[in-house]
Scaffold this active site. Sequence first.
Site, PDB file in Angstrom:
ATOM      1  N   MET A  14       0.849  -1.199   0.000  1.00 40.93           N
ATOM      2  CA  MET A  14       0.000   0.000   0.000  1.00 40.93           C
ATOM      3  C   MET A  14       0.882   1.245   0.000  1.00 40.93           C
ATOM      4  SD  MET A  14      -2.820  -1.383   2.778  1.00 40.93           S
ATOM      5  CE  MET A  14      -1.558  -1.496   4.066  1.00 40.93           C
ATOM      6  N   ASP A  15       1.316   1.648  -1.173  1.00 44.66           N
ATOM      7  CA  ASP A  15       2.295   2.728  -1.295  1.00 44.66           C
ATOM      8  C   ASP A  15       1.637   3.991  -1.845  1.00 44.66           C
ATOM      9  OD1 ASP A  15       4.775   3.910  -1.142  1.00 44.66           O
ATOM     10  OD2 ASP A  15       5.487   3.124  -3.054  1.00 44.66           O
ATOM     11  N   GLY A  16       2.155   5.134  -1.435  1.00 49.91           N
ATOM     12  CA  GLY A  16       1.725   6.404  -2.005  1.00 49.91           C
ATOM     13  C   GLY A  16       0.940   7.302  -1.069  1.00 49.91           C
TER      14      GLY A  16
END
EC number: 2.5.1.92
Length: 285
Positions: free
Chosen positions: A64-66
């Site tokens: 879960m990046d960003g």
Amino acid sequence: MNSLFVGRPIVKSSYNVYTLPSSICGGHFFKVSNSLSLYDDHRRTRIEIIRNSELIPKHVAIIMDGNRRWAKARGLPVQEGHKFLAPNLKNICNISSKLGIQVITAFAFSTENWNRSSEEVDFLMRLFEEFFEEFMRLGVRVSLIGGKSKLPTKLQQVIELTEEVTKSNEGLHLMMALNYGGQYDMLQATKNIASKVKDGLIKLEDIDYTLFEQELTTKCAKFPKPDLLIRTGGEQRISNFLLWQLAYSELYFTNTLFPDFGEEALMDAIFSFQRRHRRFGGHTY
């Protein structure tokens, strides 16, 4: 639709008829090209196509990046991006259950994330407490993978309670990776095996792939190896996540930042997976 209506409320009545604000149309009823009903039909069709396919991934892992970039791009504190953890994961779990996906593993906090500011880390620990307390009541089984002993005492207690309360839940199994690293996972498995050899519980010749996998933190899952890895945020690397388990996983990278990762983005990832031919090191014919 005409740009005049963008951002204006559209209210659905019976028979798929929509009414625009009275300031625009004087309260008259308009059939807005069936666009909204067509969207609903399209959504249902996509779900049915995916669900009826034989190529449903049993286990989907998500990096879960960003979150931080999403917040910074809007001039907001990074904490505002992290707040999407629970609502987005709840949505992912809901859709995954409908599709027949059985395991979701979410990479929430790595062994390297302790290097972030104490303010951000403290916020995340409190957020994880709220997350586990909320997911305790959702009817899914929830498990932790990662080094629990380094987490705050209260968070450890909430995690243990959540695991106990949800352990008999059938259906979707959500594994949350906190204080997790793939290298850590393999190292702790190796130490456990070495200790058992030293104590005479197993022999050296007993060590094989199956035994090793039984010592990994993902052993709690019915399907411990992800069929599909999704990484949001545009980066194309696995960042020390599930290094052993991802050996033959299909990888899907999207530029969508996690706060914006919704149903359509998840469907795109599943469709991409279903178009692939998994060879597991074999030949293509």
